[in-house]
Design a protein around this motif. Structure first.
Motif, PDB file in Angstrom:
ATOM      1  N   LEU A 259       0.825  -1.206   0.000  1.00  0.00           N
ATOM      2  CA  LEU A 259       0.000   0.000   0.000  1.00  0.00           C
ATOM      3  C   LEU A 259       0.862   1.260   0.000  1.00  0.00           C
ATOM      4  CD1 LEU A 259      -2.871  -0.971   2.445  1.00  0.00           C
ATOM      5  CD2 LEU A 259      -3.030  -0.590  -0.015  1.00  0.00           C
ATOM      6  N   VAL A 260       1.961   1.233   0.743  1.00  0.00           N
ATOM      7  CA  VAL A 260       2.863   2.383   0.754  1.00  0.00           C
ATOM      8  C   VAL A 260       3.460   2.591  -0.630  1.00  0.00           C
ATOM      9  CG1 VAL A 260       5.070   3.230   1.654  1.00  0.00           C
ATOM     10  CG2 VAL A 260       3.360   2.306   3.210  1.00  0.00           C
ATOM     11  N   LEU A 261       3.873   1.498  -1.289  1.00  0.00           N
ATOM     12  CA  LEU A 261       4.430   1.612  -2.630  1.00  0.00           C
ATOM     13  C   LEU A 261       3.394   2.156  -3.620  1.00  0.00           C
ATOM     14  CD1 LEU A 261       6.566  -1.641  -2.913  1.00  0.00           C
ATOM     15  CD2 LEU A 261       7.356   0.704  -2.618  1.00  0.00           C
ATOM     16  N   LEU A 262       2.153   1.718  -3.504  1.00  0.00           N
ATOM     17  CA  LEU A 262       1.100   2.249  -4.365  1.00  0.00           C
ATOM     18  C   LEU A 262       0.884   3.741  -4.108  1.00  0.00           C
ATOM     19  CD1 LEU A 262      -1.538  -0.629  -4.261  1.00  0.00           C
ATOM     20  CD2 LEU A 262      -0.134   0.064  -6.204  1.00  0.00           C
ATOM     21  N   GLY A 263       0.944   4.144  -2.845  1.00  0.00           N
ATOM     22  CA  GLY A 263       0.787   5.555  -2.512  1.00  0.00           C
ATOM     23  C   GLY A 263       1.922   6.409  -3.048  1.00  0.00           C
ATOM     24  N   VAL A 264       3.154   5.910  -2.936  1.00  0.00           N
ATOM     25  CA  VAL A 264       4.307   6.647  -3.461  1.00  0.00           C
ATOM     26  C   VAL A 264       4.191   6.764  -4.982  1.00  0.00           C
ATOM     27  CG1 VAL A 264       6.807   6.518  -3.807  1.00  0.00           C
ATOM     28  CG2 VAL A 264       5.836   6.111  -1.553  1.00  0.00           C
ATOM     29  N   SER A 265       3.782   5.686  -5.616  1.00  0.00           N
ATOM     30  CA  SER A 265       3.612   5.709  -7.069  1.00  0.00           C
ATOM     31  C   SER A 265       2.571   6.744  -7.486  1.00  0.00           C
ATOM     32  CB  SER A 265       3.205   4.325  -7.559  1.00  0.00           C
ATOM     33  OG  SER A 265       2.868   4.355  -8.926  1.00  0.00           O
ATOM     34  N   ALA A 266       1.444   6.759  -6.803  1.00  0.00           N
ATOM     35  CA  ALA A 266       0.392   7.732  -7.128  1.00  0.00           C
ATOM     36  C   ALA A 266       0.881   9.153  -6.889  1.00  0.00           C
ATOM     37  CB  ALA A 266      -0.859   7.442  -6.301  1.00  0.00           C
ATOM     38  N   ALA A 267       1.627   9.366  -5.795  1.00  0.00           N
ATOM     39  CA  ALA A 267       2.138  10.705  -5.493  1.00  0.00           C
ATOM     40  C   ALA A 267       3.126  11.166  -6.560  1.00  0.00           C
ATOM     41  CB  ALA A 267       2.801  10.714  -4.116  1.00  0.00           C
ATOM     42  N   LEU A 268       3.985  10.263  -7.015  1.00  0.00           N
ATOM     43  CA  LEU A 268       4.942  10.625  -8.065  1.00  0.00           C
ATOM     44  C   LEU A 268       4.240  10.957  -9.373  1.00  0.00           C
ATOM     45  CD1 LEU A 268       7.813   8.057  -7.402  1.00  0.00           C
ATOM     46  CD2 LEU A 268       7.875  10.531  -7.060  1.00  0.00           C
ATOM     47  N   LEU A 269       3.233  10.164  -9.714  1.00  0.00           N
ATOM     48  CA  LEU A 269       2.485  10.445 -10.941  1.00  0.00           C
ATOM     49  C   LEU A 269       1.780  11.795 -10.860  1.00  0.00           C
ATOM     50  CD1 LEU A 269       0.999   6.938 -11.742  1.00  0.00           C
ATOM     51  CD2 LEU A 269       2.678   8.193 -13.079  1.00  0.00           C
ATOM     52  N   LEU A 270       1.177  12.088  -9.715  1.00  0.00           N
ATOM     53  CA  LEU A 270       0.505  13.373  -9.553  1.00  0.00           C
ATOM     54  C   LEU A 270       1.501  14.531  -9.557  1.00  0.00           C
ATOM     55  CD1 LEU A 270      -2.195  12.471  -6.897  1.00  0.00           C
ATOM     56  CD2 LEU A 270      -2.545  12.985  -9.313  1.00  0.00           C
ATOM     57  N   ALA A 271       2.664  14.322  -8.952  1.00  0.00           N
ATOM     58  CA  ALA A 271       3.671  15.381  -8.915  1.00  0.00           C
ATOM     59  C   ALA A 271       4.196  15.685 -10.308  1.00  0.00           C
ATOM     60  CB  ALA A 271       4.821  14.979  -7.992  1.00  0.00           C
ATOM     61  N   THR A 272       4.437  14.654 -11.104  1.00  0.00           N
ATOM     62  CA  THR A 272       4.916  14.908 -12.458  1.00  0.00           C
ATOM     63  C   THR A 272       3.845  15.559 -13.306  1.00  0.00           C
ATOM     64  OG1 THR A 272       4.325  12.655 -13.137  1.00  0.00           O
ATOM     65  CG2 THR A 272       6.610  13.051 -12.453  1.00  0.00           C
ATOM     66  N   ARG A 273       2.601  15.206 -13.085  1.00  0.00           N
ATOM     67  CA  ARG A 273       1.511  15.847 -13.827  1.00  0.00           C
ATOM     68  C   ARG A 273       1.384  17.312 -13.415  1.00  0.00           C
ATOM     69  NH1 ARG A 273      -3.625  13.279 -15.941  1.00  0.00           N
ATOM     70  NH2 ARG A 273      -4.784  15.064 -16.646  1.00  0.00           N
ATOM     71  N   TRP A 274       1.518  17.564 -12.118  1.00  0.00           N
ATOM     72  CA  TRP A 274       1.427  18.927 -11.624  1.00  0.00           C
ATOM     73  C   TRP A 274       2.584  19.777 -12.151  1.00  0.00           C
ATOM     74  CZ3 TRP A 274       4.587  21.622  -8.065  1.00  0.00           C
ATOM     75  CH2 TRP A 274       4.073  22.838  -7.659  1.00  0.00           C
ATOM     76  N   SER A 275       3.791  19.220 -12.125  1.00  0.00           N
ATOM     77  CA  SER A 275       4.935  19.995 -12.594  1.00  0.00           C
ATOM     78  C   SER A 275       4.853  20.210 -14.093  1.00  0.00           C
ATOM     79  CB  SER A 275       6.250  19.300 -12.225  1.00  0.00           C
ATOM     80  OG  SER A 275       6.382  18.096 -12.957  1.00  0.00           O
ATOM     81  N   GLY A 276       4.257  19.283 -14.828  1.00  0.00           N
ATOM     82  CA  GLY A 276       4.081  19.469 -16.259  1.00  0.00           C
ATOM     83  C   GLY A 276       3.109  20.596 -16.559  1.00  0.00           C
ATOM     84  N   ARG A 277       2.117  20.779 -15.728  1.00  0.00           N
ATOM     85  CA  ARG A 277       1.162  21.863 -15.916  1.00  0.00           C
ATOM     86  C   ARG A 277       1.745  23.205 -15.506  1.00  0.00           C
ATOM     87  NH1 ARG A 277      -4.557  19.339 -13.903  1.00  0.00           N
ATOM     88  NH2 ARG A 277      -4.800  17.924 -15.640  1.00  0.00           N
ATOM     89  N   ARG A 278       2.732  23.176 -14.660  1.00  0.00           N
ATOM     90  CA  ARG A 278       3.337  24.418 -14.180  1.00  0.00           C
ATOM     91  C   ARG A 278       4.342  24.976 -15.180  1.00  0.00           C
ATOM     92  NH1 ARG A 278       1.459  27.271 -10.249  1.00  0.00           N
ATOM     93  NH2 ARG A 278       3.510  27.811  -9.567  1.00  0.00           N
ATOM     94  N   GLY A 279       4.577  24.257 -16.273  1.00  0.00           N
ATOM     95  CA  GLY A 279       5.463  24.768 -17.310  1.00  0.00           C
ATOM     96  C   GLY A 279       6.888  24.270 -17.197  1.00  0.00           C
ATOM     97  N   ALA A 280       7.120  23.238 -16.414  1.00  0.00           N
ATOM     98  CA  ALA A 280       8.463  22.692 -16.325  1.00  0.00           C
ATOM     99  C   ALA A 280       8.823  22.047 -17.650  1.00  0.00           C
ATOM    100  CB  ALA A 280       8.548  21.658 -15.207  1.00  0.00           C
TER     101      ALA A 280
END
Length: 153
Positions: A76-97
């Motif tokens: 469950l922790v690994l699934l949570g880390v995976s989801a957080a990384l996916l959301l972070a990369t999506r967020w940073s992609g929207r921020r213009g990185a």
């Protein structure tokens, strides 16, 4: 045999409730009751009740392991880390990185690519066009600001 009796009793009870709803002129509610009443008989006749009990038992076993097995918590922790990384990369992609792509080697016989020539931005004060205006990043709103000023807003 008991499963068949229970499922057909549930279906009959649901049809009776649907009939009462229809008698009271609540046809939409009667249709919903009738649709739900058909489910137990349909599940029994298709043989899905044993499948449902198997799924229920497996879910109960999983829930028991969830509480007591540290491997499940690690998963469950690994699934949570995976989801957080996916959301972070999506967020940073929207921020213009901007992601840098690795350099590709030039094909044999092909001319090397030239980097794009970029011009340096002209300073507003040096051009003299906007010498009187302030540079606060709201230059696009100058027309709107002028209209609002004319209307007294």
């Amino acid at each position: 045999m008991l499963t068949a009796a229970i499922s057909f009793l549930l279906t009959a009870g649901g049809v009776a409730v649907a009939g009462l709803r229809a008698w009271r002129r609540r046809f939409r509610s009667a249709t919903r009751w009738f649709a739900v009443a058909l489910l137990p008989a349909g599940l029994y006749l298709t043989g899905l009740f044993p499948l449902a009990s198997t799924i229920g038992r497996e879910f109960a076993d999983w829930a028991t392991r969830l509480v007591f097995d540290p491997r499940v918590w690690t998963g469950l922790v690994l699934l949570g880390v995976s989801a957080a990384l996916l959301l972070a990369t999506r967020w940073s992609g929207r921020r213009g990185a901007v992601e840098s792509s690795p350099e590709r080697p030039a094909a044999a016989g092909a001319a090397p690519e030239r980097p794009a020539v970029t011009q340096a931005p002209k300073a507003a004060k040096a051009s003299g066009k906007q010498a009187g205006k302030r540079d606060d990043g709201l230059g696009d709103f100058a027309d709107i600001e002028e209209i609002l000023r004319k209307r007294g807003i």
